[in-house]
Design an enzyme around this catalytic site. Structure first.
Site, PDB file in Angstrom:
ATOM      1  CB  VAL A   1       3.819   3.335  -5.569  1.00  0.00           C
ATOM      2  CG1 VAL A   1       5.214   3.581  -5.047  1.00  0.00           C
ATOM      3  CG2 VAL A   1       3.053   2.419  -4.621  1.00  0.00           C
TER       4      VAL A   1
ATOM      5  N   GLY B   1       0.842  -1.189   0.000  1.00  0.00           N
ATOM      6  CA  GLY B   1       0.000   0.000   0.000  1.00  0.00           C
ATOM      7  C   GLY B   1       0.876   1.237   0.000  1.00  0.00           C
ATOM      8  CB  CYS B   2       0.229   4.739  -1.006  1.00  0.00           C
ATOM      9  SG  CYS B   2      -0.114   4.600  -2.768  1.00  0.00           S
ATOM     10  CB  SER B   3       2.985   6.233   2.598  1.00  0.00           C
ATOM     11  OG  SER B   3       3.172   7.146   1.542  1.00  0.00           O
ATOM     12  CB  SER B   4       2.559   0.268   3.504  1.00  0.00           C
ATOM     13  OG  SER B   4       3.565  -0.158   2.597  1.00  0.00           O
TER      14      SER B   4
END
Length: 230
Positions: free
Chosen positions: A137, A101-104
């Protein structure tokens, strides 16, 4: 010596995991239909346990993290909206983690105090490895990277032994799968793919377990880096 033989030889020094002893949480928010279409059939063919398109209970996630070698998350952020970091840190043991996931994997800075974030909570709970994203992303890029990691992992596992029924079935199943080469974030074509009509295509991996199926994760992550070159 092969990568697999080296992994088994270093079992006492490096945590080893079986990529098929896994639990997946796929698109729990319900708005990533293309990602769900990309992976749900894959996981189903491999007969993995997991949830797709629904939000599991905290108790289900705790059980998944404590009783499997690997935990896959495909959704928004780190998944902390489904299980709080405080709950994660209380786990008796924890699987290896892939947070797609984004910025996970980003951490929150707290001045003079230690940084905090879900990825760090997994490490503190005993997870042998956390693979996550430090920034935002596109869904196309993250899906291609995740598939490249999983395919590299499963390809190596399928070559572990010519006499292993599990590996022979896995290799046959992998031949029918592909890593989609789509790039970027596109809203077109996000519909669900047609599922197999019968459960006969599912791979039975429940018997004949052996140590040589356990691998090290870092090598396969490095092999997947080229999947997302612009």
């Amino acid at each position: 010596r092969s990568i697999l033989e080296e992994a088994v030889g270093h079992a006492s020094r490096f945590p080893l995991i079986d990529p098929l002893d896994a639990f997946y949480l796929l698109n729990p928010s319900g708005d990533l239909s293309r990602t769900q279409a990309e992976f749900e059939e894959w996981f189903r063919l491999l007969n993995m346990q997991g949830k797709a398109g629904v939000v599991p209970s905290t108790e289900e996630l705790i059980g998944a993290l404590e009783n499997h070698d690997l935990f896959y998350y495909f959704g928004h952020g780190s998944g902390s909206q489904y299980i709080l970091p405080e709950k994660i840190q209380k786990l008796e043991k924890c699987a290896a983690i892939l947070l797609m996931g984004c910025s996970s994997g980003s951490l929150k800075l707290n001045g003079d105090y230690p940084p905090a974030g879900p990825s760090l909570s997994y490490v503190l709970s005993g997870s042998p490895i956390v693979v996550a994203n430090l920034w935002e992303v596109t869904d196309g890029e993250i899906d291609r990277f995740a598939k490249a990691v999983l395919k590299a992992f499963l390809d190596e596992r399928s070559m572990s032994s010519s006499g292993c029924i599990q590996c022979s079935m896995l290799a046959e199943g992998l031949n029918s799968m592909s890593v989609n080469e789509r790039k970027g974030n596109t809203k077109k074509g996000r519909g669900r793919r047609k599922k197999p009509e019968s459960d006969e295509s599912m791979l039975d991996i429940s018997s004949g377990y052996c140590l040589r199926h356990k691998l090290r994760t870092g090598y396969f992550v490095s092999k997947a880096r080229n999947a997302c070159k612009l």
